[in-house]
Design an enzyme around this catalytic site. Structure first.
Site, PDB file in Angstrom:
ATOM      1  N   GLU A 192     -13.219   2.810  -5.609  1.00  0.00           N
ATOM      2  CA  GLU A 192     -14.429   3.403  -5.921  1.00  0.00           C
ATOM      3  C   GLU A 192     -14.293   4.881  -6.023  1.00  0.00           C
ATOM      4  O   GLU A 192     -13.263   5.545  -5.870  1.00  0.00           O
ATOM      5  CB  GLU A 192     -15.242   3.066  -4.476  1.00  0.00           C
ATOM      6  CG  GLU A 192     -15.304   1.523  -3.963  1.00  0.00           C
ATOM      7  CD  GLU A 192     -16.175   1.507  -2.586  1.00  0.00           C
ATOM      8  OE1 GLU A 192     -16.917   1.999  -2.539  1.00  0.00           O
ATOM      9  OE2 GLU A 192     -15.390   0.672  -2.016  1.00  0.00           O
ATOM     10  N   ASP A 203      -9.938   0.620   5.218  1.00  0.00           N
ATOM     11  CA  ASP A 203     -10.601  -0.765   4.964  1.00  0.00           C
ATOM     12  C   ASP A 203      -9.565  -1.812   5.449  1.00  0.00           C
ATOM     13  O   ASP A 203      -9.904  -2.685   6.201  1.00  0.00           O
ATOM     14  CB  ASP A 203     -10.719  -0.681   3.445  1.00  0.00           C
ATOM     15  CG  ASP A 203     -11.004  -2.316   2.952  1.00  0.00           C
ATOM     16  OD1 ASP A 203     -12.172  -2.620   3.028  1.00  0.00           O
ATOM     17  OD2 ASP A 203     -10.103  -2.944   2.573  1.00  0.00           O
ATOM     18  N   LYS A 207     -10.069  -4.858   8.557  1.00  0.00           N
ATOM     19  CA  LYS A 207      -9.825  -6.266   8.550  1.00  0.00           C
ATOM     20  C   LYS A 207      -8.512  -6.735   9.416  1.00  0.00           C
ATOM     21  O   LYS A 207      -8.787  -7.657  10.103  1.00  0.00           O
ATOM     22  CB  LYS A 207      -9.362  -6.391   7.082  1.00  0.00           C
ATOM     23  CG  LYS A 207     -10.431  -6.264   6.300  1.00  0.00           C
ATOM     24  CD  LYS A 207      -9.845  -6.411   4.380  1.00  0.00           C
ATOM     25  CE  LYS A 207     -10.958  -5.985   3.714  1.00  0.00           C
ATOM     26  NZ  LYS A 207     -10.479  -5.962   2.316  1.00  0.00           N
TER      27      LYS A 207
END
Lengths: 428, 428
Positions: A192, A203, A207
């Site tokens: 991104e 990120d 998870k």
């Protein structure tokens, strides 16, 4: 439900939402025999009606008002694929309170606040499913909650961020430096505009919090997860790793130990023969170690429009089966334990360290004695050829308490003969 | 059920049955929070009561009479781990007719006759689960039936026999010949006294029939599966495979094509960068290609006491959840299509072929023209150095109809300049 059709609403028509819409459309001919009903996307919540119009067959299903959806009693399933904390959180809670089932791909929300959502689902006897929140299309949450439920899960190690895996693969296979590989990832749409969440391991950390919670039956939230990114990894580190038969991967590692749960995300050297070592490009994989099953691994696409939609649609179809059998809420929260997080001082790791030292007698002895005095055993010690008047030393330690290693580093930093600590990377 | 306990009976106390007993015992402290009930093994059916006595805590649960179990209304779940066709088939049908749920690991039975058993389960509204029947501890049946159900599955490729994978790994890594590696597998207990079912691909074929049925929603039985074993593979073939960047693996391959379903088990060359190529030793892996999810892979132990028990116990716990929610029978038969099997004449493969030819002008032209005349395109052609007065040629074809390739081979066999067809192996 009306006329043998299950009405669903999709919140958000970005990458994942569009993928869900497409996959449902492709599955239309299969639905009656597969599920006994058809699935109709009767509402899609979007911010910009005009921009979204071209992405659906019938733009009249688009709305920018949550009220249109929450007050519609014919809608049985809400598919939340907007992402982010709010308004997603409020919408999901509203939906569950209103007796709707919810499917989501929202890892941020679940990693921070999953418990509240699962409690709401339980109170309402509704499904709250989120297979897509971890590792995209790879079935991992369901296998942990179902097929592997007869195991005590000891460890979960994952490559759960495709962007960083792509970057490290390029650095490994083509000798690129981090910045160059990041640029390529950005150009190709893998990274991104602001890559912080990916390259700093945030990120992946979210998870891993979700996976640890499910695997160990005890709530782990993102704030419990230690994260370290890959921005300092160099092509030189990767070459040295190869020399000792390893690759460098950004690994999320969750362990359930006698001293509590530890969850961290770090770049790590991993033996090139380990199944995770050959997971390349933007692929993800989750390695699970159970007391009965032994080593297992789940591999696939961790992101992307259609892979993520695969997981979302799998969940939607599961909800529909549960509705048919009157058993929504069948798979709810599985955190029935309260295991403390392990004190970081007790966490044990192996380390790879690369330092530049003065090239004169006595230096090696000095370095090794610092480690020795701090209880750090050395497994491998490689001295490389000189560069200017400096020698480069690579040290690989045995498993040591992180605190002992950190203490050694603090002392090494004060020593005039040590010119540079070029890299410190954990070893799996 | 009585006293908040679910009573189960295990049929058979061999490797898998013993594993199930052990795993259930280890899971005892978890059961109440995990399932809301405890699981009690109240009966175990064995042939020899005395021999089995040492394997259970309370030998009074042992019986050699099926009547003791089938007539016991307190038993809700039958775990069939005897294997073989009869009496397993009759017992399972009796149990379902009597309103009991069934969990089994019996691939032979399901690959031959799964439909009858699933029909019986459906009529009784009971669960009939068999995760352990394919690839032991690896969750694969459940992911195909649930998490991946939003996909059209295009292809399933599996290393689903650990014995042959161990043998091929030893041949690859240590240069052993087949017989030597088989002997080692036998000595280590990986191969049975009669290894036919493993080395001829029959065991793998049964598993592939089951996977294809589930993946493609259309019944495939073992008799529909073409099987070829690894007995003719030589260390020399493996060395040649390496030269062209490949490994040799025994692959089960199921494809859903426009001309029908094809399922076969063959030794195949596979690119060494493919994830299946690094699945070594007795590990199994199943590679699944779906239209939405793309490439996924499921890796782990395909056999053994505890891994297989992991899958069986996962199923048992799922049944218990279904009982609690009143939704047994929730996941039944998923074969709602009737796709024909593809005519073998239309099956397309790439081939690796190794032949010895006279070392004289015109031979290469003759060989290539035979292929050319039969519509077989050649991708790679390697001539190796002479041996006596013979030259060795390695041919790798493009994808060709098997019939065209077979026709070419028939003609080559009649040619006096061709001294030996040393190997014909498919290429993935």
């Amino acid at each position: 439900m009306k006329d043998n059709k299950i009405q669903i609403a999709i919140l958000g028509l970005g990458t994942v939402g569009t993928g869900v819409y497409k996959v449902l459309k492709k599955q239309q001919p299969e639905m009656l025999p597969k599920l006994g009903v058809e699935v109709e996307v009767s509402r899609v919540l979007v911010r910009n009606l005009e921009r979204a119009a071209s992405r659906v067959d019938d733009p009249s299903i688009l709305t920018n008002k949550w009220e249109d959806i929450i007050s519609d009693d014919t809608i049985d399933i809400i598919v939340e694929v907007m992402g982010g904390m709010e308004p997603a959180r409020t919408y999901i809670l509203d939906a569950l309170h209103a007796g709707k089932n919810v499917v989501t791909a929202n890892k941020d929300l679940i990693a921070a606040d999953g418990h509240a959502l699962m409690d709401a689902a339980k109170d309402a006897n509704k499904d709250f499913l989120f297979e897509a929140a971890v590792a995209g299309g790879i079935p991992i949450i369901q296998p942990l909650k179902q097929a592997l439920q007869g195991n005590y899960i000891e460890e979960i190690v994952g490559i759960v961020n495709g962007t960083t895996n792509f970057i490290l693969t390029k650095m490994t296979e083509e000798g690129m430096e981090f910045k160059e590989a990041l640029q390529l990832a950005t150009d190709l749409g893998y990274a991104e505009a602001d890559p912080t969440s990916d390259v700093e391991g945030l990120d992946a950390g979210r998870k891993m919090a979700i996976l640890a919670s499910i695997g160990f039956h005890s709530r782990v939230t993102f704030k419990d997860v230690y994260t370290e990114g890959i921005t300092k990894i160099t092509a030189r580190d990767i070459r040295y790793a190869k020399e000792v038969g390893c690759r460098i991967k950004l690994l999320g590692r969750a362990r359930n130990t006698e001293e509590g749960i530890e969850v961290g995300v770090y770049p790590m050297l991993i033996d090139s023969r380990h199944p995770l070592a050959s997971v390349n490009d933007s692929f993800n994989a989750v390695f699970v170690k159970g007391d009965a099953v032994g080593d297992t691994m789940f591999y696939g696409r961790g992101a992307g429009e259609l892979p993520t939609a695969s997981a979302v649609v799998g969940d939607i179809f599961d909800v529909i089966k549960n509705m048919h059998f009157g058993c929504t809420g069948r798979i709810g929260c599985t955190c029935y334990k309260q295991i403390p997080m392990k004190n970081r001082e007790n966490i044990v790791s192996k380390y790879f360290m690369r330092i530049k030292v003065e090239d004169r007698p006595g230096v090696l002895a000095a370095v090794t004695s610092v480690f020795g005095n701090n209880g750090v055993s050395i497994e491998q010690f490689i001295q490389k050829r000189k560069n200017d008047d400096l020698a480069e030393i690579v040290v690989i330690t045995e498993e040591v308490k992180e605190k002992n290693f950190d203490d050694s580093v603090k002392i090494l930093k004060t020593m005039s003969m040590i010119k540079q600590i070029s890299a410190i990377i954990r070893v799996y």
